[in-house]
Design an enzyme around this catalytic site. Structure first.
Site, PDB file in Angstrom:
ATOM      1  N   HIS A 143      -2.357   8.072   6.046  1.00  0.00           N
ATOM      2  CA  HIS A 143      -2.709   6.650   5.062  1.00  0.00           C
ATOM      3  C   HIS A 143      -4.140   6.382   5.673  1.00  0.00           C
ATOM      4  CE1 HIS A 143      -1.717   3.102   3.346  1.00  0.00           C
ATOM      5  NE2 HIS A 143      -1.975   2.331   4.391  1.00  0.00           N
ATOM      6  N   HIS A 149      -9.626   2.242  -0.184  1.00  0.00           N
ATOM      7  CA  HIS A 149      -8.136   1.890  -0.279  1.00  0.00           C
ATOM      8  C   HIS A 149      -7.671   1.511  -1.656  1.00  0.00           C
ATOM      9  CE1 HIS A 149      -4.164   1.103   1.014  1.00  0.00           C
ATOM     10  NE2 HIS A 149      -4.330   0.711   1.917  1.00  0.00           N
ATOM     11  N   CYS A 162       0.740  -1.186   0.232  1.00  0.00           N
ATOM     12  CA  CYS A 162       0.239   0.015  -0.115  1.00  0.00           C
ATOM     13  C   CYS A 162       0.890   1.314  -0.109  1.00  0.00           C
ATOM     14  CB  CYS A 162      -1.162   0.125   1.018  1.00  0.00           C
ATOM     15  SG  CYS A 162      -1.898  -1.668   1.377  1.00  0.00           S
ATOM     16  N   LYS A 191      -9.330   8.146   1.878  1.00  0.00           N
ATOM     17  CA  LYS A 191      -9.851   6.692   1.836  1.00  0.00           C
ATOM     18  C   LYS A 191     -11.380   6.777   2.451  1.00  0.00           C
ATOM     19  CE  LYS A 191      -5.543   4.268   2.145  1.00  0.00           C
ATOM     20  NZ  LYS A 191      -4.586   5.502   2.213  1.00  0.00           N
ATOM     21  N   GLU A 241      -0.866   5.224  13.297  1.00  0.00           N
ATOM     22  CA  GLU A 241      -0.729   6.487  12.743  1.00  0.00           C
ATOM     23  C   GLU A 241      -0.741   7.760  13.507  1.00  0.00           C
ATOM     24  OE1 GLU A 241      -1.096   8.435   8.307  1.00  0.00           O
ATOM     25  OE2 GLU A 241      -2.420   7.101   8.978  1.00  0.00           O
ATOM     26  N   PHE A 264       1.813  -3.141   4.028  1.00  0.00           N
ATOM     27  CA  PHE A 264       2.114  -4.443   4.498  1.00  0.00           C
ATOM     28  C   PHE A 264       3.709  -4.884   4.551  1.00  0.00           C
ATOM     29  CE2 PHE A 264      -2.196  -6.725   4.107  1.00  0.00           C
ATOM     30  CZ  PHE A 264      -2.650  -5.940   5.143  1.00  0.00           C
TER      31      PHE A 264
END
Length: 415
Positions: free
Chosen positions: A302, A339, A163, A334, A313, A398
């Site tokens: 994010h 996403h 991502c 998002k 975050e 990830f």
């Protein structure tokens, strides 16, 4: 010496608009592009919603014959890249084709090809597998197809960091221009994997929201959040060396001033609990740009809507900015488009550019009940008009991949 790098072109294909202009207009309206999955029958699936690109006809955005040989993620990339290229008013007749390059990534590539060809193996035998399976599937083909479509012979690579792919691609393109590998780079990310394998895989990882309400499925930083919504699309930007841009009279949207990249070295899917890795990426971006935490006006987070991501975050932002974190408007795009995986950072970069231009911070749509542990200004409720000199966008992937990009309002006086 590092050279200054500016943004001169924007392109996007998203769930709420198939050009950068359309996308931004819908962002300002707070439009949510999430709805029932139409690509396959979800009767046996727990997850029913996704953020699909709508009314996209590749034949109107590129050579029709070439489009037939591309998978969806490559089609999105070529469409967004052509838009960005045209927006930048680049004329390859006046450019050294070996000094204009491409770095466009995809977190996954084509799951659809894998699904289809594996089914052939099981039902018809291996000899029936398409000879184009591999070149259609692999994630570098987005960059390759863009290079071919536009005749760009400079540095052509892709970064695959789940991502964070789009942001790392922009960061690497930034470095290429800074240090003289190219004068112009097309950079960004693309993804198109709303398909049975994609939805099932993320569902069984317990990463996706199982909400059936499109307006409440993606609610980052809200205490009711339950996962992210799978999206698709592409974002591509044109990065250019400042003097090169000025010499050809290019319109300059903003300046890219800093880039930070780190690894958590913690877990394959969860971010580090204390947010230290992401915090260090933000700190590195600020250090490169020569700015203090108090100078940052806006962060496009994010902000996936998963419990651990949003909490980590928040801790990262507090760690990087200290008391200054209280004065920053933060949001998550998002909340509107889901996403976009490998495309997320690039599309969110487009949002940052437009936010700087118009001094506008969109709301985190749908989020309304603040999580006590996500206790920063996540711009719930309504958008905000405020002067934006510096904007940051974060991407976390990830594997523990962290990327932060720091944009500034363009100032011809330097500094």
């Amino acid at each position: 010496m590092k050279r200054r790098v500016v943004v001169t072109g924007l392109g996007a294909v998203t769930p709420i608009g198939n050009t950068a202009g359309e996308f931004w207009q819908e962002i300002k309206k707070g439009t949510v592009g999430i709805g029932p999955i139409t690509r396959f029958d979800t009767a046996d699936y727990k997850v029913k919603l996704a953020a699909e690109v709508k009314n996209f006809d590749p034949k109107t955005r590129m050579d029709a014959r070439a489009a037939r040989r591309m998978e969806l993620f490559s089609q999105y990339a070529v469409a967004a890249a052509k838009e960005a290229f045209e927006d930048a008013a680049l004329d390859m007749g006046r450019e050294d084709e070996y000094r204009v390059g491409v770095i466009i990534g995809s977190g996954i590539g084509s799951l659809q090809v894998i699904e289809k060809e594996c089914e052939k193996i099981l039902t018809k035998g291996p000899e029936k597998v398409s000879p184009t399976m591999v070149p259609r599937m692999i994630s570098n083909m987005a960059a390759g197809n863009v290079s071919i479509a536009l005749g760009l012979k400079g540095k052509c690579t892709n970064v695959v960091t789940a991502c964070a792919s789009g942001s790392h691609c922009i960061g690497d393109a930034f470095r290429a221009v800074q240090y003289g590998d190219a004068e112009v780079m097309l950079a960004g990310g693309t993804e198109g994997c709303i398909c049975p394998a994609g939805v099932a895989g993320f569902t069984n990882l317990t990463a996706l929201s199982e909400s059936t309400d499109p307006m409440q499925a993606s609610i980052p930083f809200d205490k009711r959040r339950s996962g992210f919504v799978l999206g698709e699309g592409a974002g591509v930007i044109v990065l250019e060396e400042l003097e090169h841009a000025k010499k050809r009279g290019a319109r300059i949207y903003a300046e890219l001033a800093g880039y930070g990249a780190t690894g958590d070295a913690y877990h394959i899917t969860s971010p580090s609990e204390d947010g230290s890795g992401a915090a260090k990426a933000m700190i590195y971006a600020m250090q490169e740009a020569g700015v203090q935490p108090e100078q940052i006006d806006y962060i496009n987070a994010h902000g996936t809507g998963t419990h651990y991501n949003d909490l980590s975050e928040t801790k990262a932002i507090r760690l990087a900015f200290g008391k200054a974190a209280e004065n920053i408007n933060i949001n998550s795009t998002k909340s509107m488009i889901g996403h976009l995986l490998g495309a997320a950072g690039a599309v969110e970069f487009v949002v940052c550019v437009k936010s700087i231009q118009e001094n506008f911070v969109h709301q985190t749509v749908g989020s309304s009940q603040a999580d006590e542990e996500c206790n920063l200004n996540y711009t719930f409720g309504v958008p905000v008009q405020r002067k934006i000199e510096y904007a940051m966008t974060n991407s976390l992937g990830f594997g523990g991949h962290n990327a932060s990009l720091l944009l500034k309002k363009y100032n011809d006086q330097g500094g």
